[in-house]
Design a protein around this motif. Structure first.
Motif, mmCIF file in Angstrom:
data_model
loop_
_atom_site.group_PDB
_atom_site.id
_atom_site.type_symbol
_atom_site.label_atom_id
_atom_site.label_comp_id
_atom_site.label_asym_id
_atom_site.label_seq_id
_atom_site.Cartn_x
_atom_site.Cartn_y
_atom_site.Cartn_z
ATOM 1 N N GLN A 35 0.836 -1.197 0.000
ATOM 2 C CA GLN A 35 0.000 0.000 0.000
ATOM 3 C C GLN A 35 0.875 1.254 0.000
ATOM 4 N N THR A 92 3.598 2.574 -6.091
ATOM 5 C CA THR A 92 3.036 2.654 -7.438
ATOM 6 C C THR A 92 3.844 1.787 -8.396
ATOM 7 N N ARG A 138 -1.210 -5.636 -7.458
ATOM 8 C CA ARG A 138 -2.447 -4.925 -7.093
ATOM 9 C C ARG A 138 -3.071 -5.528 -5.844
ATOM 10 N N ARG A 141 -0.725 0.523 -6.144
ATOM 11 C CA ARG A 141 -1.446 1.186 -7.230
ATOM 12 C C ARG A 141 -0.745 0.775 -8.519
ATOM 13 N N GLU A 198 -5.407 1.006 -13.402
ATOM 14 C CA GLU A 198 -5.601 2.146 -14.303
ATOM 15 C C GLU A 198 -4.901 1.859 -15.626
#
Length: 273
Positions: free
Chosen positions: A6, A9, A27, A32, A60
């Protein structure tokens, strides 16, 4: 639930199967994940839309043409704020996009990199899961059949995930290592180790040559039985007698599944029958 990644990225440039699988694991560990896809998208989205959607849940996805100056500049912006870069292209292709190890080390010194290649013995050689399985001896040349799963891709994805965790942990502990290379051919050879040492090779203990680890026909299908340990073997003999194969053919699969549950025996029906 504790998520160890957590706040970190990940940027992924890795399409097809191993990259998305590794990215999904990252993930799920809390990272992220930003997936960069070229104008044509990820081939996996066409091959298996449902699996693609599953693996990219919560990720994303950005369409960026890395063959343009604007696209490379956009990627650089992403990398400047990232902790890990995941790729699955050949080294030459990455270099042509301005993503050589030397340049990435110079411009993004904190960025960890997991580089998935076909085979570390020759990272520029072409190949896919099928060829890596064939080379590793995972396809029987006497009775050739297409593999039921993507052993090299799946095993390689777990190797990539482990490499990412190792790099990120090492960075937090002050180590200088920033890149690890994962080979799918290497992953296939790893998966083939039980065959290589004779455990699953013809005549081996886990090859189906012995009664306590093999497939059996039932009255209406097949079961896999693995009463290897002495306590299982004793119960197996008590339940089925001296000729297990003959006994199993007398009743349907459901009967033997119920018996196995009652006697605590390792037995399962073949899925998909």
């Amino acid at each position: 639930m504790f998520q160890p990644l957590q706040g970190l990225t990940v940027v992924s440039l890795a399409p097809n199967v191993p990259g998305p699988l590794a990215a999904a694991s990252l993930r799920d560990a809390g990272a992220r994940v930003v997936k960069v896809e070229g104008p044509a998208g990820d081939p996996l989205a066409q091959m298996s839309p449902e699996w693609y959607a599953e693996l990219h849940r919560g990720i994303e996805v950005r369409a960026i043409d890395l063959k343009t100056d604007a696209g490379r500049a956009e990627l650089d912006t992403l990398l400047a704020g990232a902790d890990l870069l995941l790729t699955s292209s050949r080294p030459g292709a990455l270099a042509r996009l301005g993503l050589s190890p030397e340049r990435l080390t110079r411009d993004f010194p904190r960025l960890c990199r997991v580089t998935i290649v076909g085979d570390t013995r020759d990272p520029e050689a072409a190949g896919h899961d099928l060829t890596y399985q064939a080379e590793a001896g995972l396809i029987d040349p006497a009775q050739p059949a297409m593999p039921r799963t993507l052993v090299a891709d799946l095993t390689g994805s777990r190797e990539a995930y482990a490499a990412a965790l190792g790099l990120l942990l090492g960075r937090e502990r002050g180590h200088a290592e920033r890149e690890r290379v994962v080979g799918l051919g290497d992953a296939a050879r790893f998966a083939a180790a039980p065959y290589r040492v004779g455990l699953t090779a013809p005549g081996g203990l886990l090859s189906g040559a012995y009664d306590n680890y093999r497939l059996y026909a039932t009255a209406d299908g097949w079961v896999a039985a693995a009463p290897l340990e002495p306590h299982f073997a004793a119960r197996w003999s008590e339940a089925l007698g001296e000729d297990a194969a003959a006994a199993l053919r007398t009743r349907p699969t459901a009967h033997w599944e119920a018996l196995a549950a009652e006697r605590d025996l390792p037995l399962a029906a073949l899925a998909g029958e």
